[in-house]
Design a protein around this motif. Structure first.
Motif, PDB file in Angstrom:
ATOM      1  N   LEU A  26       0.865  -1.239  -0.137  1.00 22.07           N
ATOM      2  CA  LEU A  26      -0.155   0.041   0.066  1.00 22.07           C
ATOM      3  C   LEU A  26       1.132   1.478   0.168  1.00 22.07           C
ATOM      4  CD1 LEU A  26      -3.017  -0.997   2.549  1.00 22.07           C
ATOM      5  CD2 LEU A  26      -3.056  -0.745   0.074  1.00 22.07           C
ATOM      6  N   LEU A  27       0.321   2.130  -0.869  1.00 25.92           N
ATOM      7  CA  LEU A  27       1.145   3.582  -1.140  1.00 25.92           C
ATOM      8  C   LEU A  27      -0.451   4.836  -0.673  1.00 25.92           C
ATOM      9  CD1 LEU A  27       2.563   1.567  -2.693  1.00 25.92           C
ATOM     10  CD2 LEU A  27       3.367   3.905  -4.107  1.00 25.92           C
ATOM     11  N   ASP A  28       0.932   5.834   0.119  1.00 27.92           N
ATOM     12  CA  ASP A  28       0.070   6.963   0.980  1.00 27.92           C
ATOM     13  C   ASP A  28      -0.419   7.613  -1.224  1.00 27.92           C
ATOM     14  OD1 ASP A  28       1.782   8.463   0.847  1.00 27.92           O
ATOM     15  OD2 ASP A  28       2.078   8.064   2.592  1.00 27.92           O
TER      16      ASP A  28
ATOM     17  N   GLN B 170       7.375   5.900 -12.533  1.00 27.85           N
ATOM     18  CA  GLN B 170       6.590   7.242 -12.556  1.00 27.85           C
ATOM     19  C   GLN B 170       5.248   7.111 -13.508  1.00 27.85           C
ATOM     20  OE1 GLN B 170       9.211  10.206 -14.105  1.00 27.85           O
ATOM     21  NE2 GLN B 170       8.560  11.495 -12.753  1.00 27.85           N
ATOM     22  N   LEU B 171       5.853   6.223 -14.882  1.00 23.61           N
ATOM     23  CA  LEU B 171       4.171   5.748 -15.355  1.00 23.61           C
ATOM     24  C   LEU B 171       3.613   4.790 -14.672  1.00 23.61           C
ATOM     25  CD1 LEU B 171       2.708   5.860 -18.481  1.00 23.61           C
ATOM     26  CD2 LEU B 171       4.710   3.681 -18.690  1.00 23.61           C
ATOM     27  N   ILE B 172       4.262   3.905 -13.928  1.00 19.94           N
ATOM     28  CA  ILE B 172       3.143   2.781 -13.469  1.00 19.94           C
ATOM     29  C   ILE B 172       1.744   4.441 -12.303  1.00 19.94           C
ATOM     30  CG2 ILE B 172       2.704   1.420 -11.594  1.00 19.94           C
ATOM     31  CD1 ILE B 172       4.741   0.155 -13.064  1.00 19.94           C
ATOM     32  N   TYR B 173       2.654   4.344 -11.265  1.00 23.97           N
ATOM     33  CA  TYR B 173       2.226   5.925 -10.668  1.00 23.97           C
ATOM     34  C   TYR B 173       1.063   6.845 -10.815  1.00 23.97           C
ATOM     35  CZ  TYR B 173       3.408   1.561  -7.276  1.00 23.97           C
ATOM     36  OH  TYR B 173       3.516   1.001  -7.149  1.00 23.97           O
ATOM     37  N   SER B 174       2.302   7.593 -11.779  1.00 28.80           N
ATOM     38  CA  SER B 174       1.086   8.779 -12.486  1.00 28.80           C
ATOM     39  C   SER B 174       0.416   8.265 -13.203  1.00 28.80           C
ATOM     40  CB  SER B 174       2.101   9.569 -13.630  1.00 28.80           C
ATOM     41  OG  SER B 174       2.662   8.619 -14.879  1.00 28.80           O
ATOM     42  N   THR B 175       0.522   6.911 -13.751  1.00 30.92           N
ATOM     43  CA  THR B 175      -1.378   6.606 -14.335  1.00 30.92           C
ATOM     44  C   THR B 175      -2.265   6.058 -13.219  1.00 30.92           C
ATOM     45  OG1 THR B 175      -0.154   5.048 -15.974  1.00 30.92           O
ATOM     46  CG2 THR B 175      -1.835   4.641 -15.410  1.00 30.92           C
TER      47      THR B 175
ATOM     48  N   ILE C  74       8.562  -9.388 -12.781  1.00 28.64           N
ATOM     49  CA  ILE C  74       6.650  -9.425 -11.651  1.00 28.64           C
ATOM     50  C   ILE C  74       5.420  -9.248 -12.952  1.00 28.64           C
ATOM     51  CG2 ILE C  74       5.997  -8.113 -10.199  1.00 28.64           C
ATOM     52  CD1 ILE C  74       7.895  -9.471  -9.642  1.00 28.64           C
ATOM     53  N   PHE C  75       4.374  -9.610 -12.707  1.00 29.31           N
ATOM     54  CA  PHE C  75       3.189  -9.044 -13.163  1.00 29.31           C
ATOM     55  C   PHE C  75       2.255  -8.638 -12.122  1.00 29.31           C
ATOM     56  CE2 PHE C  75      -1.466  -8.961 -14.620  1.00 29.31           C
ATOM     57  CZ  PHE C  75      -1.272  -9.108 -15.956  1.00 29.31           C
ATOM     58  N   LEU C  76       2.962  -7.263 -12.693  1.00 28.01           N
ATOM     59  CA  LEU C  76       2.220  -5.882 -11.613  1.00 28.01           C
ATOM     60  C   LEU C  76       0.090  -5.639 -11.993  1.00 28.01           C
ATOM     61  CD1 LEU C  76       2.689  -3.976  -9.378  1.00 28.01           C
ATOM     62  CD2 LEU C  76       3.710  -2.523 -10.584  1.00 28.01           C
ATOM     63  N   ARG C  77      -0.265  -5.147 -11.076  1.00 33.03           N
ATOM     64  CA  ARG C  77      -1.340  -4.335 -10.521  1.00 33.03           C
ATOM     65  C   ARG C  77      -1.585  -3.872  -9.739  1.00 33.03           C
ATOM     66  NH1 ARG C  77      -4.527 -10.860 -10.625  1.00 33.03           N
ATOM     67  NH2 ARG C  77      -2.451 -10.993  -9.029  1.00 33.03           N
ATOM     68  N   ALA C  78      -2.188  -2.633 -10.251  1.00 28.95           N
ATOM     69  CA  ALA C  78      -2.419  -1.688  -9.730  1.00 28.95           C
ATOM     70  C   ALA C  78      -3.189  -0.321  -9.383  1.00 28.95           C
ATOM     71  CB  ALA C  78      -0.537  -0.806  -9.598  1.00 28.95           C
TER      72      ALA C  78
END
Length: 712
Positions: free
Chosen positions: A151-153, A194-199, A222-226
């Motif tokens: 988890l990220l804030d 940056q691409l992942i979390y800006s999305t 890794i297969f990532l789902r955010a």
């Protein structure tokens, strides 16, 4: 003053405590009429008219608190329940003391109704407990899952990780991750992070494969789902990320592609068939060698169909059986080219492909190399093989006798070792069990005494008035614990009794390593054998639990070789369980059952043990070969064909008895053992045993009714 008191909330009073312990009310405001239905004059005349309204569970605490405050001449405060016009209600009373001549104490105070406040406190405690339980459930669920979760804030700070995340990325806790630069340090490319979390911050989820690394520098695929997280007001407060490790999967895919390229580019025929020879795959070189245009021409055919016609019996009767038995066969052979209509000599290898964990045979692998230039040598070898075949049969017969003797000795050694192991386990278990059993009664009495002490304290002191005690009692659910504790000790005692019974059975079974003739309790040996096989009697997903019926009518004491007789019992019961499992497959309402019956013969010189089951039965054509060494109808890896043969030798040769089988297909099977109750002369028994062997073989071929195992 009275006008002021009437307008005040609650009840104003003067409470007089006399050294004798008597309590009276010199002054009470008129609001007592509205609250308790009693006039102030009645309370002034008789203080008990108000005191009797106190709840019976709170009366003792009320009187005790008054007496304590009078001795200390301190301010008095008390909370308790009264029976009022509106039912049972909570009140809070507080007052300050005044010392009177003669030792009496006069309190001036107020009493306010706090029922709604108390109810709110109860609801608050329950709400807090519910929230704590929900937190524990969610935390347990996240820590139990194999998926790595983080988890990220809203600022991108790493605020939570589960146990799977710590294992995957080799970080012990949040602090250890912060020391290497936070979660962004796990991404080799900052642009990817940056691409992942800006999305995500634009209210969109992100999923896909990314290259990451652990805290120790190991590269991971890794297969990532955010996905973003919002609060109740719809504001973005952070994101949740799920990480699935597919490193091994991608590595396997690469190796599989490399292996496929190697197989397809091999100049030799490479094929895979089922255990019965049906082709499921063949490479391009194999199609050329067989003169076929495409794989569709060979799929769902037996590989034997592509051998030279005169060679097929050799492959079917010799080569493939040897490969299934030994795991592989290699030699010269011939395949048939469909286009050229001619036999092509090859160097032929067939081997068994097994499951990597269980070693269970799965299929056959075939490799064949064109050996046309060695055709003359191949025919010479074939003729030599034909000449030696008869010699091979003679050698196989001698080898069969040797293997039978060797297997019997190995089986005896295994059972002896098992007996020593079981005896050791039973001894080691028995000591701590006796210690537990001896201390259960003491632990039970101590626990009851402690519960009684707490109950006594609860009767004389208002434990609820102390917040720490009240919270602890509520959290541990004291009333439930005091009721459940005796039941808990009863269950523990029942479990210890069960362990002691199992240990007794293990001790009986452990005599199987004894090699001398001894007098034993036949029924105890049967029960100990059932205990050893109890894990199979309980059933599983393939077969429901097996009901065991006992009819012990024989004299239980017999002279025998205990270890060898236990071996016979295990072989026969294990065969019955195999048969029941086979019949249970695809049968929803089938109820497996095993019956064990003992009876003495009319002259009392022998005892008979019959072991019956309601399995599928044994076909008549198989029944005559049941006791032949190495004869089995079970699948490869499931049986050796020695169990019944060894049992037959133990009963007939070692005990001078008989062993026969009765069976009817669809009804079940019965195996009956008959042994003398006394082993007086082994020489005479051996001579007599040979005659019994001959008669029992004839009997086993002519019987009509039975119960048992499908395969032996």
């Amino acid at each position: 003053m009275q006008s002021l008191l009437r307008k005040m909330p609650g009840l104003a009073y003067q409470l007089l405590w006399e050294p004798s312990g008597k309590i009276s009310f010199p002054l009470v405001s008129e609001s007592c009429q509205k609250l308790f239905g009693i006039s102030s004059s009645e309370i002034v005349d008789d203080g008990n008219s108000l005191l009797t309204k106190i709840h019976q569970d709170d009366r003792a605490a009320f009187e005790q608190s008054i007496a304590n405050a009078a001795r200390q001449l301190s301010g008095w405060a008390w909370q308790g329940r009264f029976q009022t016009n509106d039912g049972e209600q909570w009140f809070h009373a507080a007052s300050e003391p005044e010392q009177l001549p003669g030792g009496a104490v006069l309190w001036h105070g107020m009493m306010i109704e706090i029922t709604s406040l108390k109810q709110s406190e109860v609801r608050l405690k329950r709400s807090r407990k519910t929230v704590q339980m929900e937190r524990m459930r969610y935390r347990y669920a996240l820590d139990s899952t194999s998926e790595a979760v983080a988890l990220l804030d809203e600022y991108g700070n790493h605020i939570y990780q589960n146990a799977a995340f710590a294992r995957l990325f080799q970080v012990q806790n949040l602090r250890s991750l912060e020391t290497i630069g936070g979660i962004k340090a796990l991404y080799p490319s900052f642009d990817t992070y940056q691409l992942i979390y800006s999305t995500i911050q634009t209210d969109r989820s992100w999923s896909g494969e990314v290259e990451m690394r652990s805290a120790k520098g190991n590269t991971l695929t890794i297969f990532l789902r955010a996905s973003p997280i919002y609060n109740a007001g719809g504001e973005y407060i952070g994101c949740v990320s799920l990480f699935s490790d597919i490193t091994l999967k991608r590595q396997i895919e690469r190796e599989r592609r490399q292996l496929a390229a190697l197989v397809e580019n091999s100049p030799n025929l490479i094929a895979i068939t089922s255990l019965d020879g049906k082709v499921s795959y063949i490479n391009s070189a194999g199609l050329v060698l067989l003169g076929l245009a495409s794989i569709s021409e060979v799929e769902n055919h037996l590989l034997l169909d592509f051998f030279a016609v005169e060679d097929r019996p050799i492959a079917e009767g010799l080569i493939h059986p040897i490969a299934l038995r030994d795991g592989t066969w290699s030699g010269a052979f011939r395949v048939w080219n469909q286009q050229k209509c001619m036999a092509v000599p090859v160097d032929y290898t067939v081997f068994v492909i097994r499951h990597p964990q269980s070693s269970e045979p799965l299929c056959l692998g075939i490799i064949a190399r064109d050996a046309s230039d060695r055709e003359s040598v191949e025919w010479a070898l074939r003729e030599s093989e034909m000449r030696l075949r008869q010699q091979t049969k003679d050698l196989e017969k001698a080898l069969l006798n040797l293997q039978q003797t060797q297997s019997h000795l190995v089986q005896q050694e295994k059972m002896s070792s098992l007996g020593q192991l079981v005896a050791g386990v039973a001894h080691e278990i028995n000591n701590p069990v006796n210690f537990i059993y001896g201390n259960l009664d003491h632990a039970y009495r101590y626990s009851i005494d402690l519960l009684s002490l707490v109950q006594t304290c609860h009767e004389y002191f208002d434990l609820e008035a102390v917040p720490a005690l009240a919270d602890q009692l509520a959290e541990m659910d004291f009333e439930y614990v005091s009721q459940d504790l005796p039941n808990l000790f009863g269950s523990m005692k029942m479990g210890v009794d069960r362990i002691k019974a199992i240990v007794k059975s293990l001790r009986t079974f452990s005599r199987m390593d004894e090699s001398d003739v001894k007098e034993v309790n036949l029924h105890d040996n049967l029960e100990s054998t059932l205990t050893i096989l109890n894990h199979r009697l309980k059933g599983d997903n393939n077969c429901p639990s097996v009901e065991v019926l006992r009819q012990y009518n024989a004299h239980s004491m017999v002279e025998c070789y205990p270890g060898q007789l236990n071996q016979v019992f295990i072989n026969l019961l294990a065969n019955s369980l195999d048969a029941l499992e086979d019949r249970a497959v695809g049968s929803e309402n089938f109820k497996p059952q095993i019956s064990i019956m003992t009876r003495s013969t009319l002259d009392g010189s022998s005892v008979q043990i019959a072991i019956a089951d309601n399995g599928p039965g044994i076909p008549e054509g198989i029944r005559a070969r049941l006791f032949d060494p190495f004869f089995t109808t079970k699948a490869v890896g499931r049986g050796t064909g020695l169990g019944l043969s060894i049992s037959y030798q133990v009963v007939t040769e070692r005990h001078g008895g008989r062993l026969w089988c009765e069976s009817q297909e669809g009804e079940g099977t019965i195996f009956t053992i008959e042994i003398p109750t006394q082993q007086l002369s082994r020489l005479s028994c051996a001579v007599d045993g040979q005659s019994r062997v001959d008669s029992s073989q004839k009997l086993s071929q002519n019987t009509e009714q039975n119960t048992s195992v499908t395969e032996y």
